[in-house]
Design an enzyme around this catalytic site. Sequence first.
Site, PDB file in Angstrom:
ATOM      1  N   GLY A  79       0.812  -1.201   0.000  1.00 20.20           N
ATOM      2  CA  GLY A  79       0.000   0.000   0.000  1.00 20.20           C
ATOM      3  C   GLY A  79       0.851   1.258   0.000  1.00 20.20           C
ATOM      4  O   GLY A  79       1.945   1.295  -0.553  1.00 20.20           O
ATOM      5  N   LEU A  80       0.329   2.303   0.654  1.00 19.85           N
ATOM      6  CA  LEU A  80       1.010   3.596   0.737  1.00 19.85           C
ATOM      7  C   LEU A  80       1.293   4.173  -0.646  1.00 19.85           C
ATOM      8  O   LEU A  80       2.370   4.714  -0.903  1.00 19.85           O
ATOM      9  CB  LEU A  80       2.305   3.485   1.555  1.00 19.85           C
ATOM     10  N   CYS A  81       0.316   4.038  -1.541  1.00 17.02           N
ATOM     11  CA  CYS A  81       0.483   4.585  -2.893  1.00 17.02           C
ATOM     12  C   CYS A  81      -0.788   5.317  -3.324  1.00 17.02           C
ATOM     13  O   CYS A  81      -1.212   5.228  -4.468  1.00 17.02           O
ATOM     14  CB  CYS A  81       0.856   3.491  -3.885  1.00 17.02           C
ATOM     15  N   GLY A  82      -1.403   6.007  -2.373  1.00 16.61           N
ATOM     16  CA  GLY A  82      -2.565   6.820  -2.685  1.00 16.61           C
ATOM     17  C   GLY A  82      -3.759   5.975  -3.107  1.00 16.61           C
ATOM     18  O   GLY A  82      -4.044   4.925  -2.532  1.00 16.61           O
TER      19      GLY A  82
ATOM     20  N   PHE B  85      -4.092   4.362  -5.857  1.00 17.01           N
ATOM     21  CA  PHE B  85      -3.674   3.458  -6.928  1.00 17.01           C
ATOM     22  C   PHE B  85      -4.488   2.168  -6.939  1.00 17.01           C
ATOM     23  O   PHE B  85      -5.069   1.778  -7.956  1.00 17.01           O
ATOM     24  CB  PHE B  85      -2.181   3.144  -6.765  1.00 17.01           C
TER      25      PHE B  85
END
Length: 296
Positions: free
Chosen positions: A87-90, A92
Amino acid sequence: MASLKEVRNRIVSVGSTQQITKAMKMVAAAKLRRAQDNIIRMRPYAQRLNNILTNLSSVQGEAGQNVYAQKRDVQRVLIIAVTSDRGLCGAFNSNVMKAVNNLINERYRDLQAAGNVEIMAIGKKGHEYFQKRNFTMPGDYTGVFGKLSFETVRVAAEEAMEGFRTGYYDQVDIVYNEFKNVATQIIRTEQFLPIQESVEEQGTAQAESDYIFEPSKEEILEQLIPKSLKIQVYKAVLESNASEHGARMTAMDKATENAGELLKQLKLTYNRTRQAAITTEILEIVGGAEALAAGR
């Protein structure tokens, strides 16, 4: 008002978070460069191969022989959803999941109600999301991006192709993020199988007369078309991989900026709290001194 210790602890915590997001941004930037180079090199090859694929399927008489171009009444559908492992990709991953849900609601609502829509999730996030919603999910492709190569993606493509070839699936769609630039990823929903014929008008037949089939049309259909289909899936995964790093880089950059703004506010609050505490101490000292003076 929060105590000085509480504000100081928050400043330390936000500062540590800012260092982590800054480091993640740098890592994503390094990975993005390699992923971007890979997809830029792949695009012309995949596009040319796809053009040949659609042209072969539109040659008179060939579409009937090509099992991957056979159009059937759609009774069972496979959707290939390409997400990420982390994760941690907005937005996406959520954009892909939303696109898949919209696709099902718009085209396959009745099939979904009958349990005839299956999801092949490439990426851990998509796998977990659709598994929780009780979709039938052929294969487990949660570790593809850890060792991304054509061979790892080929297995997923072959499973989808085999399901269509045997008639288990009547249509296969693919949903993924196409890489445009660091800040922009475009959701693509494409029909993977059956192969769509060339949409060019009457010049197509004349153009195809320039093809020389060597050793034969039959061997071309047996070898080139399956390879081209696998390349198309691999291209979609490479697009998604580059998009993921771009989205993560953007998200971490924004998080770093937000942490910086929060640090400014916390430091201002800390200084105000400290000043208020000092003022209170001075007032207490002055009040005590006046009390002592009055008691003499």
